[in-house]
Write an enzyme that holds these catalytic residues in place. Structure first.
Site, PDB file in Angstrom:
ATOM      1  N   HIS A 251      15.348  -1.419   0.747  1.00  0.00           N
ATOM      2  CA  HIS A 251      14.057  -2.411   0.955  1.00  0.00           C
ATOM      3  C   HIS A 251      14.802  -3.826   1.046  1.00  0.00           C
ATOM      4  CE1 HIS A 251      10.462  -4.739   0.255  1.00  0.00           C
ATOM      5  NE2 HIS A 251       9.659  -3.498   0.589  1.00  0.00           N
TER       6      HIS A 251
ATOM      7  N   GLU B  15       9.719  -2.544   8.313  1.00  0.00           N
ATOM      8  CA  GLU B  15       9.145  -3.835   7.693  1.00  0.00           C
ATOM      9  C   GLU B  15       9.806  -5.150   8.201  1.00  0.00           C
ATOM     10  OE1 GLU B  15       6.896  -2.414   3.770  1.00  0.00           O
ATOM     11  OE2 GLU B  15       8.867  -3.095   3.587  1.00  0.00           O
TER      12      GLU B  15
HETATM   13  O1  G3P Z   1       7.292  -1.793   1.088  1.00  0.00           O
HETATM   14  C1  G3P Z   1       5.972  -2.332   1.164  1.00  0.00           C
HETATM   15  C2  G3P Z   1       6.139  -3.899   1.199  1.00  0.00           C
HETATM   16  O2  G3P Z   1       7.167  -4.343   1.600  1.00  0.00           O
HETATM   17  C3  G3P Z   1       5.121  -4.385   2.160  1.00  0.00           C
HETATM   18  O3  G3P Z   1       4.498  -5.659   1.474  1.00  0.00           O
HETATM   19  O4  G3P Z   1       2.708  -6.854   0.329  1.00  0.00           O
HETATM   20  O5  G3P Z   1       3.397  -6.873   2.803  1.00  0.00           O
HETATM   21  O6  G3P Z   1       2.160  -5.162   1.891  1.00  0.00           O
HETATM   22  P1  G3P Z   1       3.201  -6.093   1.390  1.00  0.00           P
END
Ligand code: G3P
EC number: 5.3.1.1
Length: 229
Positions: free
Chosen positions: A93, A141
Site C-alpha cells: 500500500h 490508487e
Molecule cells: O486502500 C484504500 C485507501 O488507500 C483509499 O483511501 O481514504 O481515499 O478511501 P481513501
C-alpha cells in the site's frame, strides 16, 4: 454475475481497532449479508483474530512480511495471519511500501499456504509487472487522491481505463480501483470503467453512518456490473 469486490481498508483510525473496530465491523457485516455481497476488510493485525472469529467478513491483514520463521522481531508472517483466521493481505500500500522482491516473496508464500494477496500500485504502468507475480488482485490508487475526497474514477478515469487494459494481459488477476472514493456515483463510475470493484477507507471509517455508505457503495457497484453484463 460475480459479485463486485468491496474492500474496506481500516488503516489506523481511532475506530479501526478495539470495541469501536468491532462495532463498525458488525455494521459492515450486516450490510454485506443483506446484499449477499462479501466484503473484504483489511484490518490492523491485532484485530484479525477477533473479527475472523466473530464476523463473516473476509478479514485481511494490511501488510505481511514474506519471511521464513525465525529470529525476525516485529514481523507478521503469512502463517500468523492464517493462524489468526485471516484470508489474505494487502501488500505494498502507498502508506506501507515494500521492495519488489519483498512483494514477490510475500505473494509466493501467501499462495503456498492458501492466502489471497492484493498488491497495491500507484500507477497503471505497474499493473502488468505486478500482475505477472500472480496476486489475486491489483489495487490501483493514485496516492495524491488517497483521503482527498476526490475520486480516482472522477478525477483520473484514464488511470482506471488504462489499468483495465493492462490487467487483461494477466488473466485471472482482478483489478480494484481506489483513492478518494466518497459517493455511490464514484463507485458506479469505477466499475462502469471496468474495475472489478473498489477500495475505500476514509468515506467509510469516518462516516457517521458507515452502514449507509457501505450499502450505497454495494448497490451502485451491483448496478454498474449489471449494466456491463
Ligand atoms: O486502500 C484504500 C485507501 O488507500 C483509499 O483511501 O481514504 O481515499 O478511501 P481513501
Amino acid at each position: 454475475m460475480k459479485p463486485p469486490i468491496i474492500l474496506i481498508n481500516y488503516k489506523a483510525y481511532e475506530n479501526s481497532y478495539g470495541e469501536r473496530g468491532y462495532e463498525i465491523s458488525r455494521k459492515i457485516e450486516k450490510v454485506s449479508k443483506e446484499y449477499g455481497v462479501p466484503v473484504i476488510v483489511t484490518v490492523p493485525a491485532t484485530m484479525i483474530y477477533k473479527l475472523s472469529k466473530e464476523t463473516e467478513l473476509i478479514v485481511y491483514a494490511q501488510h505481511v512480511d514474506g519471511l521464513e520463521h525465525g529470529a525476525k522481531t516485529g514481523s507478521i508472517l503469512p502463517e500468523m495471519v492464517k493462524d489468526a483466521g485471516g484470508k489474505g493481505s494487502l501488500l505494498n500500500h502507498s502508506e506501507r511500501r515494500i521492495r519488489l522482491d519483498e512483494i514477490h516473496d510475500a505473494v509466493i508464500r501467501m499462495r503456498k499456504i492458501g492466502l489471497e494477496s492484493v498488491v497495491c500500485v500507484d500507477r497503471y504502468e505497474l499493473v502488468y509487472s505486478m500482475g505477472i507475480l500472480k496476486p489475486d488482485a491489483i489495487l490501483i490508487e493514485p496516492p495524491e487522491l488517497i483521503g482527498s475526497g476526490v475520486a480516482v474514477s472522477k478525477a483520473k478515469p484514464e488511470v482506471i481505463t488504462k489499468a483495465v487494459d493492462e490487467i487483461k494481459k494477466v488473466p485471472g488477476v482482478y483489478l480494484v480501483a481506489g483513492a478518494g472514493i466518497t459517493s455511490g456515483e464514484d463507485v458506479y463510475k469505477a466499475v462502469e470503467l471496468g474495475a472489478d470493484g473498489i477500495g475505500v477507507a476514509s468515506a467509510v471509517m469516518r462516516a457517521k453512518e458507515p452502514e449507509r455508505v457501505v450499502a450505497e457503495f454495494i448497490n451502485q457497484a451491483l448496478k454498474a456490473l449489471e449494466k456491463r453484463s
